[in-house]
Structures are given as structure tokens and as C-alpha cells.
Design a protein around this motif. Structure first.
Motif, PDB file in Angstrom:
ATOM      1  N   ILE A  80       0.842  -1.204   0.000  1.00 29.64           N
ATOM      2  CA  ILE A  80       0.000   0.000   0.000  1.00 29.64           C
ATOM      3  C   ILE A  80       0.881   1.259   0.000  1.00 29.64           C
ATOM      4  CG2 ILE A  80      -1.668   1.363   1.323  1.00 29.64           C
ATOM      5  CD1 ILE A  80      -2.943  -1.324   2.215  1.00 29.64           C
ATOM      6  N   LYS A  81       1.908   1.288   0.825  1.00 27.38           N
ATOM      7  CA  LYS A  81       2.785   2.466   0.876  1.00 27.38           C
ATOM      8  C   LYS A  81       3.469   2.702  -0.469  1.00 27.38           C
ATOM      9  CE  LYS A  81       3.836   2.601   5.808  1.00 27.38           C
ATOM     10  NZ  LYS A  81       4.897   2.471   6.831  1.00 27.38           N
ATOM     11  N   ARG A  82       4.000   1.645  -1.074  1.00 29.45           N
ATOM     12  CA  ARG A  82       4.669   1.793  -2.379  1.00 29.45           C
ATOM     13  C   ARG A  82       3.694   2.252  -3.454  1.00 29.45           C
ATOM     14  NH1 ARG A  82       6.671  -2.991  -0.833  1.00 29.45           N
ATOM     15  NH2 ARG A  82       5.380  -4.141  -2.312  1.00 29.45           N
ATOM     16  N   HIS A  83       2.522   1.639  -3.460  1.00 33.05           N
ATOM     17  CA  HIS A  83       1.536   1.950  -4.495  1.00 33.05           C
ATOM     18  C   HIS A  83       1.004   3.379  -4.348  1.00 33.05           C
ATOM     19  CE1 HIS A  83      -0.419   0.013  -7.841  1.00 33.05           C
ATOM     20  NE2 HIS A  83      -1.611   0.436  -7.453  1.00 33.05           N
ATOM     21  N   LEU A  84       0.789   3.830  -3.124  1.00 30.38           N
ATOM     22  CA  LEU A  84       0.335   5.209  -2.911  1.00 30.38           C
ATOM     23  C   LEU A  84       1.367   6.209  -3.415  1.00 30.38           C
ATOM     24  CD1 LEU A  84      -1.313   4.996   0.636  1.00 30.38           C
ATOM     25  CD2 LEU A  84      -2.466   5.492  -1.538  1.00 30.38           C
ATOM     26  N   ALA A  85       2.632   5.878  -3.287  1.00 32.19           N
ATOM     27  CA  ALA A  85       3.698   6.769  -3.755  1.00 32.19           C
ATOM     28  C   ALA A  85       3.746   6.862  -5.280  1.00 32.19           C
ATOM     29  CB  ALA A  85       5.039   6.289  -3.222  1.00 32.19           C
ATOM     30  N   GLN A  86       3.078   5.946  -5.971  1.00 29.64           N
ATOM     31  CA  GLN A  86       3.077   5.925  -7.436  1.00 29.64           C
ATOM     32  C   GLN A  86       1.769   6.450  -8.016  1.00 29.64           C
ATOM     33  OE1 GLN A  86       3.745   1.768  -8.162  1.00 29.64           O
ATOM     34  NE2 GLN A  86       5.866   1.853  -7.507  1.00 29.64           N
ATOM     35  N   ARG A  87       1.073   7.273  -7.261  1.00 30.92           N
ATOM     36  CA  ARG A  87      -0.223   7.793  -7.706  1.00 30.92           C
ATOM     37  C   ARG A  87      -0.099   8.474  -9.074  1.00 30.92           C
ATOM     38  NH1 ARG A  87      -4.830   9.457  -4.575  1.00 30.92           N
ATOM     39  NH2 ARG A  87      -6.292  10.477  -5.982  1.00 30.92           N
ATOM     40  N   LYS A  96      -6.991   1.478 -12.848  1.00 32.41           N
ATOM     41  CA  LYS A  96      -6.418   0.202 -12.391  1.00 32.41           C
ATOM     42  C   LYS A  96      -5.607   0.428 -11.125  1.00 32.41           C
ATOM     43  CE  LYS A  96      -7.659  -2.539 -15.847  1.00 32.41           C
ATOM     44  NZ  LYS A  96      -8.491  -3.697 -15.693  1.00 32.41           N
ATOM     45  N   TRP A  97      -4.995   1.610 -11.003  1.00 32.92           N
ATOM     46  CA  TRP A  97      -4.208   1.949  -9.814  1.00 32.92           C
ATOM     47  C   TRP A  97      -5.091   1.877  -8.563  1.00 32.92           C
ATOM     48  CZ3 TRP A  97      -4.806   6.178  -6.479  1.00 32.92           C
ATOM     49  CH2 TRP A  97      -3.766   6.379  -5.573  1.00 32.92           C
ATOM     50  N   ARG A  98      -6.246   2.525  -8.602  1.00 34.12           N
ATOM     51  CA  ARG A  98      -7.162   2.506  -7.459  1.00 34.12           C
ATOM     52  C   ARG A  98      -7.705   1.105  -7.234  1.00 34.12           C
ATOM     53  NH1 ARG A  98     -13.255   4.290  -7.024  1.00 34.12           N
ATOM     54  NH2 ARG A  98     -13.521   4.099  -4.766  1.00 34.12           N
ATOM     55  N   TYR A  99      -8.087   0.430  -8.301  1.00 29.79           N
ATOM     56  CA  TYR A  99      -8.656  -0.911  -8.168  1.00 29.79           C
ATOM     57  C   TYR A  99      -7.661  -1.875  -7.538  1.00 29.79           C
ATOM     58  CZ  TYR A  99     -12.407   0.698 -11.305  1.00 29.79           C
ATOM     59  OH  TYR A  99     -13.452   1.362 -11.888  1.00 29.79           O
ATOM     60  N   HIS A 106      -7.242  -1.009   0.610  1.00 28.26           N
ATOM     61  CA  HIS A 106      -7.154   0.439   0.780  1.00 28.26           C
ATOM     62  C   HIS A 106      -7.848   1.155  -0.369  1.00 28.26           C
ATOM     63  CE1 HIS A 106      -5.414   4.243   2.099  1.00 28.26           C
ATOM     64  NE2 HIS A 106      -5.302   4.530   0.810  1.00 28.26           N
ATOM     65  N   ASP A 107      -8.816   1.988  -0.028  1.00 29.17           N
ATOM     66  CA  ASP A 107      -9.466   2.836  -1.040  1.00 29.17           C
ATOM     67  C   ASP A 107      -8.925   4.248  -0.870  1.00 29.17           C
ATOM     68  OD1 ASP A 107     -11.028   4.339  -2.745  1.00 29.17           O
ATOM     69  OD2 ASP A 107     -12.935   3.547  -2.019  1.00 29.17           O
ATOM     70  N   PRO A 108      -8.117   4.727  -1.838  1.00 29.43           N
ATOM     71  CA  PRO A 108      -7.530   6.057  -1.695  1.00 29.43           C
ATOM     72  C   PRO A 108      -8.555   7.182  -1.758  1.00 29.43           C
ATOM     73  CG  PRO A 108      -7.082   5.167  -3.879  1.00 29.43           C
ATOM     74  CD  PRO A 108      -7.734   4.071  -3.081  1.00 29.43           C
ATOM     75  N   GLU A 109      -9.779   6.885  -2.123  1.00 31.84           N
ATOM     76  CA  GLU A 109     -10.829   7.916  -2.164  1.00 31.84           C
ATOM     77  C   GLU A 109     -11.670   7.929  -0.898  1.00 31.84           C
ATOM     78  OE1 GLU A 109     -13.038   8.055  -5.754  1.00 31.84           O
ATOM     79  OE2 GLU A 109     -11.231   8.288  -6.960  1.00 31.84           O
ATOM     80  N   LYS A 110     -11.339   7.094   0.044  1.00 34.97           N
ATOM     81  CA  LYS A 110     -12.121   7.004   1.276  1.00 34.97           C
ATOM     82  C   LYS A 110     -11.537   7.920   2.329  1.00 34.97           C
ATOM     83  CE  LYS A 110     -14.340   3.529   4.008  1.00 34.97           C
ATOM     84  NZ  LYS A 110     -14.396   2.188   4.456  1.00 34.97           N
TER      85      LYS A 110
END
Length: 110
Positions: A80-87, A96-99, A106-110
Motif C-alpha cells: 500500500i505504501k509503495r503503491h500510494l507513492a506511485q499515484r 487500475k491503480w485505485r482498483y 485500501h481505497d484512496p478515495e475514502k
């Protein structure tokens, strides 16, 4: 893993995993969830399988978790930390990034 390390993983996991077990199960049943992530040999994606395990961990009592569960929780936190850094730029609502993040709880829109 020491009890102190388990405590840190527990806290990080519960801070980053912002979908409830029911929300995550509902998400994992959707086509968008099944299409996200890397699929091995046409089967289930790594993130989708992780999501099913996350549901089980969220429904478990802390004292019932194994070292393997804590190792998976640590993997989830790292992902989750790595993926959030690649927004990506722009609207990520139907990306696909959010999915992929949602498959990992983790829903980054929540």
C-alpha cells in the motif's frame, strides 16, 4: 517476529487498510476487482488473493494471528505504501491503480 514488531505491524496495517471486511468482500466480488493486478497463468491476481486473506485477518482476533499472518500484514503495508507513492496524475476514480489498491484493502478515495 517480536511482540513489539507485531504491534507496529498491527498498527500500520489497521491504519492503511481502510475497507471493512464486508466492504472488501463486496469489492472482491466485482469484475473491476478481478481485472486489476498481475494475473499468473490466467488465474487470480496476487492482489485479489491477498484481499481474501485480508478479510480473514480483519475478522480474526489479534491473539489468534500467526507469524505468517503478521508477515502477510507487513507485505500489505509495504504494498500500500509503495503503491500510494506511485499515484498517477488525473482522476483515479476508475483507474487500475485505485482498483489494485482496493484489492489490498485500501481505497484512496475514502
Amino acid at each position: 517476529m517480536s511482540p513489539r514488531d507485531q504491534g507496529a505491524v498491527w498498527n500500520d496495517f489497521h491504519e492503511l487498510v481502510n475497507l471493512s471486511p464486508g466492504e472488501l468482500e463486496d469489492w472482491l466480488a466485482r469484475e473491476e476487482s478481478k481485472s486489476a493486478g498481475q494475473h499468473e497463468s490466467g488465474g487470480e491476481s496476487t492482489g485479489h488473493a491477498s484481499g481474501r486473506r485480508i478479510v480473514a485477518i480483519l475478522r480474526s482476533k489479534r491473539g489468534d494471528l500467526s507469524d505468517d499472518d503478521y508477515a502477510h500484514m507487513s507485505k500489505v503495508v509495504g504494498y500500500i505504501k509503495r503503491h500510494l507513492a506511485q499515484r498517477p496524475s488525473g482522476d483515479t476514480t476508475h483507474s487500475k491503480w485505485r482498483y489494485s489498491l482496493m484489492n489490498w484493502g485500501h481505497d484512496p478515495e475514502k
